[in-house]
Design a protein around this motif. Structure first.
Motif, PDB file in Angstrom:
ATOM      1  N   ARG A   1      31.471  -9.856  -1.884  1.00  0.00           N
ATOM      2  CA  ARG A   1      32.385 -10.668  -2.412  1.00  0.00           C
ATOM      3  C   ARG A   1      32.176 -12.138  -1.549  1.00  0.00           C
ATOM      4  O   ARG A   1      32.675 -13.141  -2.306  1.00  0.00           O
ATOM      5  CB  ARG A   1      33.716 -10.141  -1.886  1.00  0.00           C
ATOM      6  CG  ARG A   1      34.221  -8.897  -2.808  1.00  0.00           C
ATOM      7  CD  ARG A   1      34.743  -9.624  -3.826  1.00  0.00           C
ATOM      8  NE  ARG A   1      35.123  -8.311  -4.884  1.00  0.00           N
ATOM      9  CZ  ARG A   1      35.183  -8.524  -6.229  1.00  0.00           C
ATOM     10  NH1 ARG A   1      34.946  -9.564  -6.843  1.00  0.00           N
ATOM     11  NH2 ARG A   1      35.667  -7.432  -6.962  1.00  0.00           N
TER      12      ARG A   1
ATOM     13  N   ALA B   1      31.579 -15.940  -3.965  1.00  0.00           N
ATOM     14  CA  ALA B   1      32.645 -16.833  -3.754  1.00  0.00           C
ATOM     15  C   ALA B   1      31.760 -18.425  -3.631  1.00  0.00           C
ATOM     16  O   ALA B   1      32.484 -19.273  -3.870  1.00  0.00           O
ATOM     17  CB  ALA B   1      33.433 -16.744  -2.517  1.00  0.00           C
TER      18      ALA B   1
ATOM     19  N   ALA C   1      37.137 -14.951   0.692  1.00  0.00           N
ATOM     20  CA  ALA C   1      36.638 -13.879  -0.020  1.00  0.00           C
ATOM     21  C   ALA C   1      36.530 -12.896   0.821  1.00  0.00           C
ATOM     22  O   ALA C   1      36.670 -11.524   0.689  1.00  0.00           O
ATOM     23  CB  ALA C   1      35.569 -14.265  -1.001  1.00  0.00           C
TER      24      ALA C   1
ATOM     25  N   SER D   1      32.150 -20.073  -6.932  1.00  0.00           N
ATOM     26  CA  SER D   1      33.293 -20.694  -7.428  1.00  0.00           C
ATOM     27  C   SER D   1      33.267 -22.009  -7.277  1.00  0.00           C
ATOM     28  O   SER D   1      32.527 -22.764  -6.618  1.00  0.00           O
ATOM     29  CB  SER D   1      34.777 -20.031  -6.624  1.00  0.00           C
ATOM     30  OG  SER D   1      34.381 -20.550  -5.198  1.00  0.00           O
TER      31      SER D   1
END
Lengths: 411, 411
Positions: free
Chosen positions: B301, B305, B55, B308
């Motif tokens: 970012r 991540a 990411a 996820s």
């Protein structure tokens, strides 16, 4: 019930950019097909230089392996970055600054906001008018402002140094005793500068009157003229009276990446309540290490890369791009007979609004008739009334289009 | 001459880690061939999870192109990260927190250090003893501590809540009126926790007595037992009395990448000098937007991540790795008959020093006889005297080797 910091209630609404957004949104709602160009906010638009991108990728890869992983770094910044700053931003220009006088941070906004903490609650502060609001608001929070006077648009205990066309945006020395003087050159919002001789008068004043100059030099990279100092430490004696703030935000496209630094020379002294001398750098170091945990390693590697030969070349291209925009705006407006300031050593163009319009009326005219968003000067202080700020940070295409539209206005 | 913030002179030297470094350096100088293992500093050592790395690379590439470039973001954090936090850290556990109650920052050290600014100068603060020094030092700087008493090793105006083996490291409620209570659970340095019922007693106390709890939950990810609250907002009524601090530092290897967040529920109120209710989140928002300019986009970012599916799996592996280390240390020391605390819901192991040794004497013994660097408990406060902290953040190999060496000591 726990009691709040009452000083916060003296803060005025952060009116400027929310009011701009409100008027823009209303206009877009009423004119959904309008092609609005923003030359309002001081944020960059070009991509990160290749050298920076490459260095950041490499740093991410380093962090992904236990063998090369780096956790907490020195709060003041890694030595590789401190060395590069000292070497290229100071030694190369004949200025003597040591690595232990440089404090890397995640932004000049933070540093210029936090610096007041290390000084007395009773310190009297002086700011330029118009002014970057953070200098004022952080002192309001700390209880140094006194009450806000809605008639003068000023706080009672803050000394405002008026900058307008009558003094070529160069403030007079304070007319009463102050302790901390915030100077921003190249100036946001006016885009104007001081010569070395003019800045020397401030350094001499600070020495004679026992004040400290907080010198915000975030736009230093945009200087093009030889007699404009790039650092306050070019002035003899400044090491004893000045703190300098620098940023990678506008130079290298770091507004979203976050890196800046502050220089506090070891020669800078203040006094304690008993009159004993204290080394200011020691206080800032203590504040920095207690309330901050260093800048992202990835960001620091990116920042160091701008000092490489490719990095320097790419930064120059980036700055040239924006300064060409500035020239286009400046020349375009001048050709219309407008009074235009800045744009030579700074990415900001400051204009006298035509036909005696106040700042907000000109905002509405520019938005309504040319679909351009700028920033009303009065938003930066009372002395900005009747002025207007445009920025050079847009794309070339939008900048040219905006000037063309302004040319067609009846002003 | 400008006067300093006199409160800074009340700060005690940041003695602990510099003294550790000094003794370590001296030992290495005298024993150049010694294979020293550090289980001292609370910094992680494994690489960033793959999902985070991927990411971050993608984000760097975005920033390198004008079309996808991002400059200044919202100071409070990008919505993609706020949404992920609210969804996974709160809603998934049945806790109602909205995105406008979450403030992303570059570190919990900054947030727990800065939070006191929005409260009255006269606020009385309570801290656990032993304690993470930042809570105390930032209040000293703000003038809330009074004088330091070198005999008690405490500041006169700070209320210390003693945590030792006699109360299972669970402090008693304050015996006098306090305004702000710093609680850290899972605790650094002791590694101990409160059950839901025990934490409820604090929430109830805060409600009844009009205090605010500053709940530092930086080690939440290391909790393994069901009855240990992962968020203070699992406790009924906590939204009205608590601010929670969370960090990605230890969970996701972000000590060098810098990302954390603070939750200030809209239901949390304080009063102004006239007794009017003020929404604390509004004050924090004003402070955050005035003195901070957002976390690096690349970092945000990377942080997003970890929510996820791959990110979650990798984080679990990372936490399991460290907690296996914790178990190895804990079991190893217990098998020697030592009194050992923590290490079950936290990456810290806190041990009673054997043979009545004081904290520093045990430090010297461990360094001299086993070549292991740990942290003397007294460095965290007077109640830590006779205790010692080891961390689970080393490599498996070093952790096992360290325990083997300790086993061979005569204790």
């Amino acid at each position: 019930m726990t009691q709040i910091n009452q000083n916060f209630l003296e803060l005025q609404g952060s009116y400027l950019f929310s009011e701009i957004a409100k008027r823009r949104t209303k206009f877009m709602h009423e004119n959904p097909d309008a092609d609005i160009i923003s030359l309002g906010i001081g944020d960059v638009t070009r991509g990160l230089p290749d050298a920076v991108m490459t260095a950041m990728h490499a740093a991410v890869d380093e962090l992904a392996q236990p063998r090369t992983f780096r956790g907490y770094g020195p709060e003041q910044g890694y030595d590789f970055l401190l060395q590069a700053i000292v070497e290229h931003d100071y030694k190369a220009r004949g200025i003597d600054i040591a690595t232990n006088e440089v404090f890397v941070s995640d932004g000049s906004k933070c540093d210029v906001g936090n610096i007041q903490e290390i000084f007395s609650q009773d310190a009297v502060i002086a700011v330029q008018d118009p002014v970057y609001p953070v200098y004022v608001d952080t002192n309001v929070m700390a209880g140094r402002s006194g009450k806000f006077n809605s008639e003068t648009n000023q706080y009672e205990n803050i000394v405002y140094l008026r900058c307008d066309a009558s003094n070529d945006f160069k403030p007079s020395l304070p007319d009463r005793k102050v302790d901390l003087i915030y100077l921003c050159y190249p100036n946001n919002p006016t885009g104007m500068t001081l010569t070395k001789g003019e800045l020397k008068a401030w350094v001499d004043y600070a020495k004679e009157n026992g004040c400290i100059i907080l010198f915000d030099s975030a736009y230093e990279a945009f200087i093009t003229e030889a007699d404009v100092p790039r650092s306050i430490y070019e002035i003899e004696g400044a090491h004893e009276v000045a703190i300098e703030f620098r940023s990678f935000s506008k130079t290298a496209g770091f507004t979203g990446v976050r890196c800046a630094y502050t220089v506090v020379p070891r020669a800078l002294k203040a006094k304690d309540a008993s009159g004993n001398e204290v080394t200011v750098a020691d206080l800032w170091n203590r504040r920095h290490t207690t309330k901050f945990n260093g800048v992202s390693y990835v960001t620091q590697r990116g920042a160091a890369a701008i000092y490489s030969p490719e990095g320097k070349r790419q930064i120059t291209e980036l700055v040239d791009y924006y300064m060409t925009n500035a020239g286009i705006i400046r020349d375009g407006l001048k050709s219309l007979g407008l009074q235009v300031y800045g744009g030579v050593n700074a990415p900001y163009i400051w204009l006298k609004t035509p036909s005696g319009l106040d700042s907000w009326s000109f905002f509405d005219k520019l938005l309504g008739e040319a679909n351009i968003v700028g920033t009303p000067g009065v938003g930066f202080g009372q002395a900005g009334q009747g002025y207007f700020r445009l920025t050079a940070f847009g794309s070339r295409e939008n900048t040219e289009k905006a000037v063309e539209r302004i040319t067609k206005l009846s002003l």
